[in-house]
Design an enzyme around this catalytic site. Structure first.
Site, PDB file in Angstrom:
ATOM      1  N   HIS A 111      -3.633  -4.564  -0.996  1.00  0.00           N
ATOM      2  CA  HIS A 111      -4.177  -4.401   0.357  1.00  0.00           C
ATOM      3  C   HIS A 111      -3.604  -3.147   1.021  1.00  0.00           C
ATOM      4  CE1 HIS A 111      -4.523  -5.430   4.740  1.00  0.00           C
ATOM      5  NE2 HIS A 111      -5.757  -5.694   4.336  1.00  0.00           N
ATOM      6  N   ASP A 163      -9.775  -6.358   3.825  1.00  0.00           N
ATOM      7  CA  ASP A 163      -9.202  -7.592   4.363  1.00  0.00           C
ATOM      8  C   ASP A 163      -9.785  -8.835   3.690  1.00  0.00           C
ATOM      9  OD1 ASP A 163      -7.788  -5.919   6.042  1.00  0.00           O
ATOM     10  OD2 ASP A 163      -8.858  -6.490   7.860  1.00  0.00           O
TER      11      ASP A 163
END
Length: 146
Positions: A65, A111
């Site tokens: 991420h 996300d």
């Protein structure tokens, strides 16, 4: 005690703008956890910053991420504060931005994929990996995936 309450509320207020707030919602929907408590200081990569070798699968989700956010920043997007639209229907997260090539859509995908990763590895979540000082992370970091 009053200082701790003030600090917590300030932290909550600072981090509820833009995509960080939406990212927290995604994590909560898929794992049932409150990310401010469960993921903010998890391992070497979850939360602000990150370096060293990820400690487990959840930490790898955070490392990937971070790399995704790095690519977004390098392309001129602001992944921390750019709001986006998503839906959560029948336990399914979807990014619903109409412009599929724009920053909001791409940040939402970063996300969404991280949240799904957390869900897939939720059984391996280990609260002993919560460490604000990030001890034992070292300096050698894995390369970002393409």
């Amino acid at each position: 005690m009053a200082f701790l309450v003030f600090a917590f509320l300030t932290l909550m207020a600072v981090e509820t703008y833009g995509s960080l707030f939406q990212f927290r919602l995604m994590i909560n929907y898929l794992t049932g956890k409150l990310p401010i408590l469960s993921h903010s200081f998890y391992g070497c990569y979850c939360g602000a910053g990150g370096s060293g070798w990820p400690k487990d699968a959840i930490d790898w989700c955070c490392q990937v991420h971070d790399c995704c956010y790095g690519r977004m920043s390098a392309s001129g997007c602001d992944p921390y504060f750019q709001p986006y639209n998503f839906s959560y229907i029948n336990k399914n997260l979807q990014c619903v931005e109409t412009d599929t090539s724009g920053c909001p859509r791409r940040i939402c995908e970063c996300d969404r994929l991280a949240s799904i990763c957390f869900q897939q590895h939720d059984a391996t979540y280990n609260s002993s990996n919560i460490d604000p000082k990030r001890k034992g992370c070292g300096t050698k970091s894995p390369p970002c995936p393409n």
